[in-house]
Design a protein around this motif. Structure first.
Motif, PDB file in Angstrom:
ATOM      1  N   THR A 147     -17.828 -29.419 -40.807  1.00 26.92           N
ATOM      2  CA  THR A 147     -18.835 -28.382 -41.093  1.00 26.92           C
ATOM      3  C   THR A 147     -18.317 -27.235 -41.959  1.00 26.92           C
ATOM      4  O   THR A 147     -19.033 -26.242 -42.119  1.00 26.92           O
ATOM      5  N   TYR A 148     -17.111 -27.350 -42.508  1.00 31.04           N
ATOM      6  CA  TYR A 148     -16.585 -26.253 -43.324  1.00 31.04           C
ATOM      7  C   TYR A 148     -16.927 -26.510 -44.797  1.00 31.04           C
ATOM      8  O   TYR A 148     -16.193 -27.196 -45.513  1.00 31.04           O
ATOM      9  N   PHE A 149     -18.030 -25.936 -45.218  1.00 31.27           N
ATOM     10  CA  PHE A 149     -18.538 -26.198 -46.566  1.00 31.27           C
ATOM     11  C   PHE A 149     -17.815 -25.353 -47.626  1.00 31.27           C
ATOM     12  O   PHE A 149     -18.158 -25.416 -48.800  1.00 31.27           O
ATOM     13  N   LEU A 192     -19.893 -21.280 -44.511  1.00 31.27           N
ATOM     14  CA  LEU A 192     -19.640 -20.958 -45.921  1.00 31.27           C
ATOM     15  C   LEU A 192     -18.789 -19.703 -45.986  1.00 31.27           C
ATOM     16  O   LEU A 192     -19.281 -18.584 -46.213  1.00 31.27           O
ATOM     17  N   TRP A 193     -17.482 -19.922 -45.724  1.00 29.12           N
ATOM     18  CA  TRP A 193     -16.525 -18.817 -45.894  1.00 29.12           C
ATOM     19  C   TRP A 193     -16.401 -18.565 -47.392  1.00 29.12           C
ATOM     20  O   TRP A 193     -16.381 -19.500 -48.193  1.00 29.12           O
ATOM     21  N   SER A 194     -16.289 -17.287 -47.766  1.00 33.59           N
ATOM     22  CA  SER A 194     -16.535 -16.989 -49.183  1.00 33.59           C
ATOM     23  C   SER A 194     -15.309 -16.523 -49.974  1.00 33.59           C
ATOM     24  O   SER A 194     -15.465 -15.885 -51.002  1.00 33.59           O
ATOM     25  N   GLY A 240     -13.523 -12.990 -32.781  1.00 27.17           N
ATOM     26  CA  GLY A 240     -12.511 -13.344 -31.786  1.00 27.17           C
ATOM     27  C   GLY A 240     -11.449 -14.290 -32.322  1.00 27.17           C
ATOM     28  O   GLY A 240     -10.456 -14.562 -31.650  1.00 27.17           O
ATOM     29  N   ASP A 241     -11.635 -14.779 -33.561  1.00 28.51           N
ATOM     30  CA  ASP A 241     -10.696 -15.760 -34.112  1.00 28.51           C
ATOM     31  C   ASP A 241      -9.531 -15.071 -34.799  1.00 28.51           C
ATOM     32  O   ASP A 241      -9.612 -13.904 -35.180  1.00 28.51           O
ATOM     33  N   GLU A 242      -8.466 -15.820 -34.973  1.00 31.65           N
ATOM     34  CA  GLU A 242      -7.341 -15.440 -35.827  1.00 31.65           C
ATOM     35  C   GLU A 242      -6.946 -13.972 -35.630  1.00 31.65           C
ATOM     36  O   GLU A 242      -6.879 -13.206 -36.578  1.00 31.65           O
ATOM     37  N   SER A 243      -6.681 -13.649 -34.359  1.00 32.05           N
ATOM     38  CA  SER A 243      -6.282 -12.283 -34.040  1.00 32.05           C
ATOM     39  C   SER A 243      -4.811 -12.314 -33.623  1.00 32.05           C
ATOM     40  O   SER A 243      -4.497 -12.585 -32.455  1.00 32.05           O
ATOM     41  N   VAL A 278     -17.079 -23.827 -31.593  1.00 34.51           N
ATOM     42  CA  VAL A 278     -15.857 -24.636 -31.648  1.00 34.51           C
ATOM     43  C   VAL A 278     -15.547 -24.969 -33.102  1.00 34.51           C
ATOM     44  O   VAL A 278     -16.348 -25.621 -33.773  1.00 34.51           O
ATOM     45  N   TRP A 279     -14.381 -24.505 -33.587  1.00 32.12           N
ATOM     46  CA  TRP A 279     -14.062 -24.743 -35.002  1.00 32.12           C
ATOM     47  C   TRP A 279     -12.736 -25.446 -35.210  1.00 32.12           C
ATOM     48  O   TRP A 279     -12.589 -26.241 -36.105  1.00 32.12           O
ATOM     49  N   ARG A 280     -11.729 -25.192 -34.332  1.00 27.61           N
ATOM     50  CA  ARG A 280     -10.393 -25.702 -34.625  1.00 27.61           C
ATOM     51  C   ARG A 280     -10.163 -27.099 -34.078  1.00 27.61           C
ATOM     52  O   ARG A 280      -9.554 -27.935 -34.744  1.00 27.61           O
ATOM     53  N   GLY A 317     -18.611 -16.392 -29.597  1.00 29.62           N
ATOM     54  CA  GLY A 317     -17.397 -16.130 -30.364  1.00 29.62           C
ATOM     55  C   GLY A 317     -16.733 -17.439 -30.761  1.00 29.62           C
ATOM     56  O   GLY A 317     -17.065 -18.515 -30.235  1.00 29.62           O
ATOM     57  N   TRP A 318     -15.808 -17.352 -31.709  1.00 30.40           N
ATOM     58  CA  TRP A 318     -15.037 -18.531 -32.137  1.00 30.40           C
ATOM     59  C   TRP A 318     -14.148 -19.006 -30.980  1.00 30.40           C
ATOM     60  O   TRP A 318     -13.940 -18.253 -30.008  1.00 30.40           O
ATOM     61  N   ASP A 319     -13.585 -20.219 -31.113  1.00 32.25           N
ATOM     62  CA  ASP A 319     -12.999 -20.839 -29.914  1.00 32.25           C
ATOM     63  C   ASP A 319     -11.732 -20.153 -29.414  1.00 32.25           C
ATOM     64  O   ASP A 319     -11.279 -20.446 -28.299  1.00 32.25           O
TER      65      ASP A 319
END
Ligand code: ACM
Length: 556
Positions: A424-426, A476-478, A332-335, A399-401, A382-384
């Protein structure tokens, strides 16, 4: 910003510090650790291990770990005796707090000739076993022992997660299982598996073969150190249904729930490249995308057509039975709304459903997907961005942003999982590191200490809303995590800090104590062969550091 440091192993130094430490080097810190009088328990060859009231597989697991990591062979025993290790289900074990916390609680007593772990459930016993494995230290004769003490413990939060993006880079089943083992050691209980991305669709879906025959492969990847250019090397890979079963089963044996993420409506280029009818093809000049070869937010989104929902339902039917957990993450994010803005069909849907703008269309889309999940007995997370245009009352939000989205969702009655970029963004940078593109990150700045300061309950949360904060999760976005050693280098020890945030009572947390206990974790990390980041920024295992380089691409 970068500094050059020699790649020397610090493990020996850290272990030496640990021996001098006064408190047991446990992470996450338990509710209570009390030294007792008595001699330490010697972990000798043939020490019996008995399980009472639970599956003996738990004892097998403990024996296997001691054999593999310490070369000490414990012996399975059919019943408890007055010497050895006993894992005992005790329904009467005192554990305060919520039912789920009591389910994971345990008590451990060690001294003389016996170690006993008691818990109400096998999950509690497993948690106690992880504590036991961390308590093992070398004795002066070169053997191993467990100090005389009592531990009483239960978690603070229910959702203690790590997310691994297998879309940007593919990790093999063995690597994913290895990561799950590492998570289990630190009492994480949720593995969020990001399985679909612009850069690759990674899960086999019977009935939709092109999702993996087309969508799992990209022509090239961004070049290391020069991400704007391509490396010219085809790349890909996907998990068969059998692979997924293997991972889910592996996780479940470690009391970890696997939450699949199937991204929509954005981050869907690979799906649209496979089945162009999913795209907004009515836009004049629209062309079918390729599986993305560069990182960043892609403009392609799924079209809000009935045929799209039909296919989403069919994909759910084909893959959700593989995942026994309650939740399904739908991204649901960045759409971006650009395509829906330009699509006559999307505009017509907005008119028909009296939707004021594309954000409301996104909300309508997500709520349609939620209905499909509800019909299949699943809950949507889903993402925020899922609150943009209106949040469904039954959705759970990651909740990420911005923390304000947590406050709004909590007031609205929704559950949240706190996963903010701030803590939390490793995949973010973590401080100095060797001067090589191998250590490139997506940017940001998230040192270990900052992770440790994380308080997941947003300030000002009303007391009756606190239980809606299910817990927290590390990401852990890759994009720049292209290999298992790089993954370990980015995850550990920051995930140790998060494990303590997620598990331990706030009053039990203190940075000086954490750093001392972390130093004492070195033998465990070494036993497990984890290529963590050391204090000076170098990887712990110099021989593996060369393997920070990308995977050889999987073959088609
Ligand atoms: C995200 O980091 N795009 C959820």
């Amino acid at each position: 910003m970068r500094c050059t440091v020699p790649l020397i192993p610090l493990i020996a130094v850290l272990a030496a510090e640990a021996i001098q430490g006064s408190e047991p080097a446990l992470i996450p810190q338990p509710l209570a650790v009390t030294p007792v009088t008595g001699s330490p328990v010697a972990l000798v060859e043939g020490l019996p291990v008995a399980v009472i009231g639970a599956d003996a597989a738990l004892a097998d697991d403990l024996c296997a770990r001691c054999a593999a990591e310490l070369h000490v062979h414990l012996a399975r025993a059919p019943s408890a005796s007055d010497s050895g290790i006993v894992l005992r289900i005790d329904p009467a074990l005192q554990a305060s707090g919520a039912a789920w916390a009591a389910e994971e609680a345990y008590a451990l007593t060690s001294g003389g000739r016996q170690i006993t772990i008691s818990a109400r459930t096998p999950h509690g016993l497993f948690n106690g076993m992880q504590t036991l494995l961390q308590l093992i230290v070398r004795d002066t004769a070169g053997g191993f022992q467990v100090p005389a003490l009592e531990v009483r413990d239960a978690p603070r939060f229910h959702w203690r997660g790590l997310m691994l993006d297998c879309g940007r880079h593919f990790f093999t089943v063995a690597e994913v299982c290895r990561f799950i083992d590492q998570m289990a050691s630190y009492k994480f209980n949720t593995f969020h598996w990001h399985l679909t991305e612009d850069q690759g669709w990674r899960i086999e879906v019977p009935g939709y073969p092109k999702l993996t025959s087309v969508g799992a492969w990209r022509a090239e990847s961004p070049r290391m150190g020069e991400a704007g250019k391509g490396d010219g090397v085809p790349y890909g890979g996907f998990y068969t249904q059998e692979d997924i079963r293997t991972v889910v089963q592996h996780a479940s044996a470690r009391f970890i729930t696997v939450i699949p993420e199937l991204e929509m409506p954005g981050h869907s280029s690979a799906a649209i490249a496979s089945y162009p009818e999913l795209g907004n093809f009515d836009i004049p000049g629209w062309t079918t995308p390729v599986v993305a070869t560069r990182f960043g937010v892609n403009r392609h989104t799924l079209a809000p057509r009935e045929e799209t929902f039909h296919m989403i339902a069919a994909v759910f039917d084909a893959v959700l039975p593989l995942f026994p957990g309650a939740y399904v993450h739908i991204g649901g994010d960045e759409s971006p709304i650009t395509e829906w803005h330009a699509s006559p069909f999307a505009q017509q849907v907005m008119q028909e459903h009296h939707l004021a703008d594309e954000h409301q269309l996104q909300s309508w889309f997500i709520q349609r997907v939620e209905q499909l999940l509800t019909q299949r007995g699943k809950r949507l997370i889903g993402w925020d961005e899922i609150q943009e245009g209106g949040l469904s009352p039954t959705a759970t939000m990651m909740v990420w942003r911005n923390w304000k989205w947590a406050t709004a969702a909590l007031a609205h009655g929704n559950d949240v999982v706190m996963s903010p970029t701030t803590h939390t963004y490793f995949d973010y940078s973590q401080g100095p590191h060797p001067d090589s593109p191998l250590f490139q990150t997506i940017g940001g700045n998230l040192p270990l200490e900052k992770v440790y300061t994380f308080e997941p309950i947003p300030e000002g949360t009303a007391s009756e809303r606190i239980m809606q904060v299910l817990g927290c999760q590390g990401q852990l976005w890759s994009e720049y995590i292209w290999s298992m050693p790089k993954l370990e280098y980015m995850a550990w020890p920051r995930a140790c800090a998060l494990a303590e945030v997620a598990w331990s009572a706030p009053a039990a947390r203190a940075w000086p104590s954490f750093t001392q206990r972390l130093a004492g974790q070195a033998p465990l990390l070494e036993r497990m062969g984890i290529d963590y980041r050391t204090n000076d920024g170098s990887p712990a295992l110099p021989e593996r550091s060369l393997a920070l380089t990308p995977h050889a691409p999987a073959s088609r």
